[in-house]
Design a protein around this motif. Structure first.
Motif, PDB file in Angstrom:
ATOM      1  N   ARG A  14       0.830  -1.208   0.000  1.00  0.00           N
ATOM      2  CA  ARG A  14       0.000   0.000   0.000  1.00  0.00           C
ATOM      3  C   ARG A  14       0.873   1.270   0.000  1.00  0.00           C
TER       4      ARG A  14
ATOM      5  N   ASP B 212       3.990   1.255  -0.995  1.00  0.00           N
ATOM      6  CA  ASP B 212       4.635   1.117  -2.295  1.00  0.00           C
ATOM      7  C   ASP B 212       5.895   1.977  -2.416  1.00  0.00           C
TER       8      ASP B 212
ATOM      9  N   PRO C  70       9.592   0.711  -6.768  1.00  0.00           N
ATOM     10  CA  PRO C  70       8.819   0.423  -7.977  1.00  0.00           C
ATOM     11  C   PRO C  70       8.788  -1.068  -8.350  1.00  0.00           C
TER      12      PRO C  70
ATOM     13  N   SER D 217       7.585  12.878  -0.397  1.00  0.00           N
ATOM     14  CA  SER D 217       6.204  13.289  -0.177  1.00  0.00           C
ATOM     15  C   SER D 217       5.196  12.263  -0.683  1.00  0.00           C
ATOM     16  N   ILE D 218       5.550  11.510  -1.743  1.00  0.00           N
ATOM     17  CA  ILE D 218       4.614  10.508  -2.271  1.00  0.00           C
ATOM     18  C   ILE D 218       4.391   9.399  -1.248  1.00  0.00           C
TER      19      ILE D 218
ATOM     20  N   LEU E 178       2.226  10.587   1.629  1.00  0.00           N
ATOM     21  CA  LEU E 178       0.781  10.564   1.328  1.00  0.00           C
ATOM     22  C   LEU E 178       0.226   9.155   1.454  1.00  0.00           C
ATOM     23  N   SER E 179       0.949   8.186   0.889  1.00  0.00           N
ATOM     24  CA  SER E 179       0.438   6.813   0.968  1.00  0.00           C
ATOM     25  C   SER E 179       0.460   6.306   2.413  1.00  0.00           C
TER      26      SER E 179
ATOM     27  N   ASP F 232      -2.580   7.738   4.096  1.00  0.00           N
ATOM     28  CA  ASP F 232      -3.785   6.997   3.680  1.00  0.00           C
ATOM     29  C   ASP F 232      -3.896   5.669   4.423  1.00  0.00           C
ATOM     30  N   LEU F 233      -2.719   5.020   4.574  1.00  0.00           N
ATOM     31  CA  LEU F 233      -2.735   3.715   5.249  1.00  0.00           C
ATOM     32  C   LEU F 233      -3.110   3.868   6.733  1.00  0.00           C
TER      33      LEU F 233
ATOM     34  N   ARG G  31      -4.774   6.275   8.135  1.00  0.00           N
ATOM     35  CA  ARG G  31      -6.184   6.687   8.229  1.00  0.00           C
ATOM     36  C   ARG G  31      -7.098   5.465   8.079  1.00  0.00           C
TER      37      ARG G  31
ATOM     38  N   LEU H 202      -0.425  18.729   7.293  1.00  0.00           N
ATOM     39  CA  LEU H 202      -0.992  17.865   6.244  1.00  0.00           C
ATOM     40  C   LEU H 202      -1.968  16.863   6.853  1.00  0.00           C
TER      41      LEU H 202
ATOM     42  N   LYS I 165      -5.290  18.268   7.404  1.00  0.00           N
ATOM     43  CA  LYS I 165      -6.096  18.368   6.185  1.00  0.00           C
ATOM     44  C   LYS I 165      -6.620  17.007   5.755  1.00  0.00           C
ATOM     45  N   LYS I 166      -5.730  16.011   5.941  1.00  0.00           N
ATOM     46  CA  LYS I 166      -6.102  14.681   5.445  1.00  0.00           C
ATOM     47  C   LYS I 166      -7.047  13.964   6.414  1.00  0.00           C
TER      48      LYS I 166
ATOM     49  N   PHE J 139     -11.785  19.512   2.694  1.00  0.00           N
ATOM     50  CA  PHE J 139     -11.414  18.090   2.771  1.00  0.00           C
ATOM     51  C   PHE J 139     -11.274  17.526   1.356  1.00  0.00           C
TER      52      PHE J 139
ATOM     53  N   TRP K 175      -8.116  18.633  -0.363  1.00  0.00           N
ATOM     54  CA  TRP K 175      -6.897  17.990   0.122  1.00  0.00           C
ATOM     55  C   TRP K 175      -6.933  16.467  -0.050  1.00  0.00           C
ATOM     56  N   ASN K 176      -8.077  15.950  -0.473  1.00  0.00           N
ATOM     57  CA  ASN K 176      -8.180  14.492  -0.579  1.00  0.00           C
ATOM     58  C   ASN K 176      -8.648  14.044  -1.955  1.00  0.00           C
TER      59      ASN K 176
ATOM     60  N   ARG L  98       8.906   2.060 -16.856  1.00  0.00           N
ATOM     61  CA  ARG L  98       9.153   2.397 -15.453  1.00  0.00           C
ATOM     62  C   ARG L  98       9.381   3.903 -15.244  1.00  0.00           C
TER      63      ARG L  98
ATOM     64  N   LYS M  91       4.555  16.033  -7.921  1.00  0.00           N
ATOM     65  CA  LYS M  91       4.082  16.557  -6.634  1.00  0.00           C
ATOM     66  C   LYS M  91       3.071  17.687  -6.813  1.00  0.00           C
TER      67      LYS M  91
ATOM     68  N   ARG N 258      -2.183  13.485  -5.195  1.00  0.00           N
ATOM     69  CA  ARG N 258      -1.461  12.217  -5.301  1.00  0.00           C
ATOM     70  C   ARG N 258      -1.929  11.540  -6.593  1.00  0.00           C
TER      71      ARG N 258
ATOM     72  N   GLU O  28      -8.042  -0.610  -2.920  1.00  0.00           N
ATOM     73  CA  GLU O  28      -6.639  -1.015  -2.961  1.00  0.00           C
ATOM     74  C   GLU O  28      -5.704   0.131  -2.555  1.00  0.00           C
TER      75      GLU O  28
ATOM     76  N   ILE P 205      -6.735   3.724  -1.598  1.00  0.00           N
ATOM     77  CA  ILE P 205      -7.123   4.853  -0.740  1.00  0.00           C
ATOM     78  C   ILE P 205      -7.756   4.379   0.571  1.00  0.00           C
TER      79      ILE P 205
ATOM     80  N   ASN Q 105      -8.191   1.260   1.583  1.00  0.00           N
ATOM     81  CA  ASN Q 105      -7.466   0.121   2.191  1.00  0.00           C
ATOM     82  C   ASN Q 105      -8.381  -0.775   3.013  1.00  0.00           C
TER      83      ASN Q 105
END
Lengths: 1034, 135
Positions: free
Chosen positions: A899, A901, A904, A984-985, A988-989, A992-993, A995, A1017, A1020-1021, B22, B25-26, B39, B49, B53, B75, B77, B79
């Motif tokens: 999740r 990730d 790659p 930052s990527i 974010l993931s 999400d996990l 949350r 952040l 906000k999230k 919300f 930001w989401n 790849r 960025k 996302r 899968e 968001i 989860n």
């Protein structure tokens, strides 16, 4: 279990509880499931987790992980001079502030108070044993865990880290122990194999294999009579065989000695039978014995006769001695009787001396008593003399007083008059004194009044003008109020004038500005009309000159200043007058005081003189009174008539007493004279008696007696009793001696009868001859006897001549048989000695055989041990593999990892423990989804952020499934700064996990970060208005 | 329209019009590809960025319907398809071999002491005696 509130006070970075309270409540009975704590580094994020961990587990794992921490704390304690060491408590908190952590969960409240350590101690012990509820550690994802676990490059080091963090320490230790044991056992097996190879080379023997039984057969034969040798067997050593050899040699030597001894004994027995040049044979010995017996009998008879003759001679000598003793006793008796005769006269003389002494003593005593009496009588005479003298003196005194009586009476009267006159003078002078004292007092009051006036004058209060004492300054006093009033008026006027001067100056300044303004207007406008007063002038120039030359104000000033000067002069003159008035009055008062003081002094001087005079009069009066008393006393305070009457009676009485005392005195003197004559007679008698005693002492008979007595009884006093006792004793002794003499005489007569016809010389001659012959026989038989007793080992007393032949013959036969036995044994010993030589090689062969068997047996056993250890190690490793697999939830880790990730391509994780080598390993591998057999170790290829994400997933999976001691799920997870180095990527993931975990799994995540952006952040999230979230900022 | 432009377009036309904080930001942008992407391209998209996302879904199945969308959301968001329920394998407590355990008891439990050769030999001897007695 979820956390509702945390209260921290004086713990680590936290101080007061107001700043250390984290309340996760959102509303009524509702608590946040997602909490983010933001604080820059150093603001207590880690302390927050420490507090929670300590409150729940009573320990802080990250302190224990690094073993150096304990040593560091110890060093700090030493540097700190053994003061109290605060590791848990905030050392900067106020000493009164209690250190504690209170954890409010949805099920219970846990309070942990940190007690203050003793001096030199610490409030934290670094002891794993203190830990409680160890399972709780699984939900605290510290930075150390996240970043540290995968950091190890070598899988064996990671295994160690795993064991250190989570593993079964006991089992790991056990496994290592098994490895050590196995290694040691292998060493032992190798050593045994080497030994077996060495022994195989020594195994070769071709000798007699029955040698042991043959040797033992001989030993048993030789041991029949007594145990000489120890039988041998397979255990017999080389040393034992050497001992056997020595024993055989010793026995051979003993036998040789015994054979030689037996030969000598047989030879000596032969000597006894036939005799040789030293001793005679047994036959001759028996003949001599018979002859010796005969001689000894005769000798005994002759000795008896000789003895009786000697006794007779002794008795005769004894008789003579007794007779001599009797004679000396008779002589002594006579001498003692002579002494006793002297004693009769001696006792008479002695009694006379005693009587004399007694009489002398009595005379002395009487003399002493009489002397005492005379002394007392003489004292009495003296006393009477004094009395008589006193009576005479009193009579004389009375007669003289009678003569002086008319003049005494006159003197008494005179003295009475004098006293009266003096007392009148005193009264008069005292009245005068009282008057003078009153005058002094009035002057004192006057002086006080003047002083008071003087003091009041200093305060400008003048005396009363009507007062008589101040009549000289009356005019000055009356003029003073006027002067004072004038001064006050002048002062007021001066004040007004000064005020006017000041106001005038101010006004002049303002007016000058005003005029200057007007002048400038005039100058500017060139007008002839005054702008200040609207007055018209002829020309502008005139107006300008007028304004410029204005003197009005300066004239007023001058006038005012002149006036002020005048007032000041007046004031000064007035002030001088007042001062003069005061000074004059003051001088007048001073003069009055001096005058009053002078007059008072004059009176005081008179008073002093008067007092002196009165004192003199009083002394004189007292003298006269004493004189008067003495005069009255001389006639006993009587009148002249009474006194004359009394003197007549008294003189008659004194004469009678005097006459009586004279008579008594004469009687006493007569008595003393008689008594003194009596004493003289007694002294003469005593002298005579002493002389008699002297004669008795020098008496010749007494001297002789003392000489004789001292000769017999030196040291004793003269006493006839001693002589009597001695004489009786001599009598008894003499009687006994007489009896003895009679008895001895009878015995001598008897012996003389028996020995009649016997010649003592012939007897002695025959005895000598017999003795020579017995000695000759003794010299022959005694060596034989000695040899006999030595050879046959028998007591000389037991020798019976008739049995001797048989005894000697039997002994000889016995010795010959023994000799034969020794020969036989010697032969057998030789054989044993030869056989024994073959035993050692045989035994060595057997020993090696046995050693080889033992080693093989030992090796077999060690092989079994080795197998057992290997089997056990396999069991342990299999079990640990199971434990590791069960510890890591591999599928969940993979799901979480996917999740976020982070990589790659390598997006699958696998844990591969390896116990094949001696060092266990724990491989954490990643692989591509489509290449599930090609593992890589991520450390070599992943960035730090990727490693952290992988590590976070590993521990997050563990925390998500954590349970407490009762298998209840622990629903809270603590994550300390999870995004370190993440891009930052990934951030974010990760959000999400997390949350999803909060929402879907209803877990509570308490997260901390040093990154304010990340914190914002999160707001906000996971906003508080939509999620059960709460945010705490710095 | 390439991906970069589409991101700008979405940001301008969609995200900028969102009033709800919300939602702003989401928001997520999913790129669904029929096959596999190179790849570098995938990396470039996902690591962009700008504004939201971005997630690349390769080998996406047709049609793009609610099922697929839900699947993608689950899968990446929400989860909600993670299988948290792991069955923990219960590992029984390890029971040490009796003979070995008894033999170890005769020496000190201190690890340094245990590893001394004399102590190892003591343990081995004891173990041998136990095995020997068993026979």
């Amino acid at each position: 279990m979820k956390i509702k509130k945390v209260e921290i006070q004086a713990f680590r970075a936290y101080d007061k509880v107001e700043n250390g309270t984290f309340d996760f409540q959102l509303g009524q009975n509702q608590y946040a499931d997602f909490i983010s704590l933001y604080a820059p580094n150093g603001f207590g994020k880690t302390s927050f987790y420490d507090a929670i961990e300590y409150s729940y587990t009573n320990n802080i794992d990250r302190f224990l992980k690094n073993k150096n921490n304990k040593d560091i704390a110890k060093s700090e304690k030493n540097i700190g001079n053994h003061e109290k060491q605060y590791i848990l408590r905030n050392r900067y908190s106020n000493a009164d502030l209690e250190s504690y952590v209170i954890l409010h969960t949805d099920t219970k409240k846990i309070s942990k108070v940190i007690s203050s350590p003793r001096r030199g101690s610490s409030d934290y012990k670094f002891d794993e044993k203190e830990t409680e509820n160890k399972y709780f550690r699984e939900v605290i994802l510290s930075q150390d865990w996240i970043s540290g676990f995968l950091k190890e490059d070598k899988p064996e080091d990671r295994y160690k880290t795993f064991i250190e963090y989570f593993g079964n320490h006991d089992l790991d230790r056990y496994y290592n122990m098994l490895l050590s044991l196995e290694s040691q056992n292998e060493k032992e097996i190798k050593r045994i194999n080497d030994s077996i190879k060495g022994i195989q080379l020594k195994l070769g023997y071709e000798g007699d294999r029955e040698i042991l039984s043959k040797v033992n057969e001989k030993i048993n034969l030789l041991n029949r009579s007594r145990t000489l040798f120890i039988p041998i067997d397979f255990h017999t050593t080389e040393k034992d065989l050497l001992n056997l050899t020595n024993s055989i040699s010793e026995r051979q030597s003993d036998i040789a000695f015994e054979i030689s001894r037996k030969h000598a004994q047989i030879s000596e027995l032969d000597k006894l039978i036939i005799g040789n040049e030293e001793i005679s044979g047994i036959q001759h010995f028996k003949e001599l014995l018979a002859e010796e017996e005969k001689f000894k009998k005769r000798s005994t008879e002759l000795l008896e006769l000789s003895s009786q003759y000697d006794k007779l001679q002794d008795k005769k000598l004894e008789l003579l001695a007794f007779q001599n003793k009797g004679t000396s006793l008779v002589k002594e008796k006579e001498e003692k009787a002579e002494i006793l005769k002297h004693f009769d006269s001696y006792l008479d003389l002695l009694n006379r001396e005693k009587d004399n002494n007694k009489e002398i003593e009595e005379l002395l005593l009487a003399q002493e008593n009489l002397n005492k009496e005379i002394i007392n009588e003489r004292i009495e005479v003296s006393k009477l003399d004094v009395k008589i003298s006193n009576y005479e003196k009193e009579a004389d005194q009375i007669n003289r007083t009678i003569e002086e009586l008319p003049s005494i009476i006159k003197l008494i009267e005179k003295r009475g008059d004098e006293i009266k006159s003096i007392l009148n003078d005193i009264v008069e002078k005292k009245i005068e004194l009282g008057e003078k004292d009153k005058r002094i007092e009035s002057f004192e009051q006057l002086i006080a009044k003047y002083h008071s006036a003087q003091s009041e004058l200093k305060e400008n209060k003048l005396p009363n003008e009507a007062d008589e004492y101040f009549k000289d300054v009356k005019t000055l006093i009356q003029g003073y109020p006027e002067l004072k009033l004038a001064a006050e008026e002048s002062e007021r006027e001066l004040e007004i004038t000064e005020k006017r001067i000041s106001e005038n100056e101010l006004f002049r300044d303002e007016l000058t500005i005003f005029i200057n303004k007007g002048l400038s207007i005039i100058n500017d406008s060139k007008s002839k009309s005054c702008p200040l007063c609207n007055k018209e002038y002829d020309s502008y120039t005139e107006l300008s000159d007028k304004v410029t030359g204005n003197k009005f104000l300066s004239e007023i000033s001058t006038h005012l200043l002149t006036r002020k000067s005048e007032i000041e002069q007046n004031l000064k003159a007035n002030s001088e007058k007042i001062s003069y008035t005061i000074a004059e009055i003051d001088l007048h008062i001073f003069k009055l005081i001096i005058q009053a003081q002078s007059e008072r002094s004059a009176i005081q001087s008179d008073v002093f003189t008067l007092r002196e005079f009165i004192t003199g009069l009083e002394a004189k009066a007292e003298e006269r009174k004493n004189d008067l008393l003495e005069l009255r006393k001389s006639i006993f305070n009587m009148t002249a008539e009474d006194f004359r009457k009394w003197t007549d009676e008294r003189l008659a009485e004194l004469k009678a007493k005097k006459d009586l005392n004279i008579s008594i005195r004469a009687e006493l003197l007569d008595k003393i004279k008689i008594e003194e004559e009596k004493i003289q007679v007694w002294i003469e008698n005593s002298s005579l008696l002493n002389k008699d005693n002297q004669l008795l002492q020098n008496n010749q008979m007494i001297q002789d007696l003392k000489f004789l007595f001292t000769e017999y009884y030196p040291g004793y006093e003269l006493d006839p009793e001693i002589v009597w006792r001695d004489l009786n004793k001599i009598e008894i002794e003499h009687a006994e001696i007489k009896n003895e003499i009679e008895e001895i005489k009878a015995a001598v007569e008897y012996s003389e009868k028996l020995l009649t016809g016997k010649d003592p010389h012939a007897i002695q001659s025959e005895l000598k001859e017999l003795e020579l012959r017995i000695r000759s026989i003794f010299r022959t038989i005694e060596p034989f006897k000695l040899e006999l007793t030595r050879i046959l080992n028998m007591d000389p007393i037991d020798i019976v001549p008739e049995k001797l032949d048989k005894i000697i013959q039997d002994q000889k036969e016995l010795e010959e048989q023994n000799l034969e036995k020794y020969f036989e044994e010697s032969k057998e010993l030789d054989l044993l000695s030869q056989l024994k030589e073959n035993v050692l090689p045989f035994l060595k062969f057997e020993e090696n055989k046995k050693a080889q068997a033992e080693l093989k047996k030992d090796k077999l056993l060690k092989d079994k041990v080795s197998k057992k250890l290997e089997k056990e190690m396999k069991r342990v490793s299999a079990h640990m593999e199971q434990e590791i697999k069960s510890f890591f939830f591999e599928d969940l880790i993979n799901d979480l990892y996917r999740r976020i990730d982070p990589h790659p391509e390598y997006n699958k994780v696998k844990f591969i423990p390896d116990f094949k080598d001696n060092k266990p390993k724990l491989n954490v591998c990643v692989y591509k989804e489509d290449e599930n057999d090609k593992f890589i170790i991520p450390n070599l290829y992943f960035s730090q952020a990727q490693l952290n994400i992988l590590s976070l997933c590993i521990f997050l999976a563990k925390a998500l499934n954590a349970v407490d001691g009762q298998d209840n799920s622990i629903d809270c997870i603590f994550i300390d700064d999870p995004i370190q180095s993440m891009d930052s990527i990934n951030i974010l993931s990760t959000i999400d996990l997390l949350r999803s975990i909060v929402v879907n799994q209803e877990k509570q995540i308490i997260l901390s970060t040093h990154d304010e952006n990340f914190h914002n952040l999160l707001k906000k999230k996971i906003p508080s208005n939509l999620f059960k979230a709460k945010f705490f900022g710095a | 329209m390439n991906g970069r432009n589409s991101i700008v377009f979405i940001t301008a036309e969609y995200l900028m019009n969102l009033t709800d904080d919300f939602s702003r930001w989401n928001s997520y942008i999913f790129f669904l590809a029929a096959g596999q992407l190179d790849r570098p391209l995938k990396y470039a998209i996902e690591n962009n960025k700008f504004s939201t996302r971005k997630i690349v879904i390769e080998n996406a199945k047709n049609p793009i319907d609610a099922t697929l969308i839900n699947q993608v959301l689950s899968e990446h968001i929400i989860n909600d398809n993670i299988n948290f329920e792991v069955t923990k394998k219960v590992v029984k407590e390890f029971r040490k071999d009796g003979d070995i355990a008894k033999s170890l008891e005769i020496i000190s439990s201190d690890i340094k002491e245990m590893n001394k050769e004399e102590n190892l030999l003591k343990v081995l001897n004891h173990l041998e005696s136990l095995i020997s007695n068993e026979n």
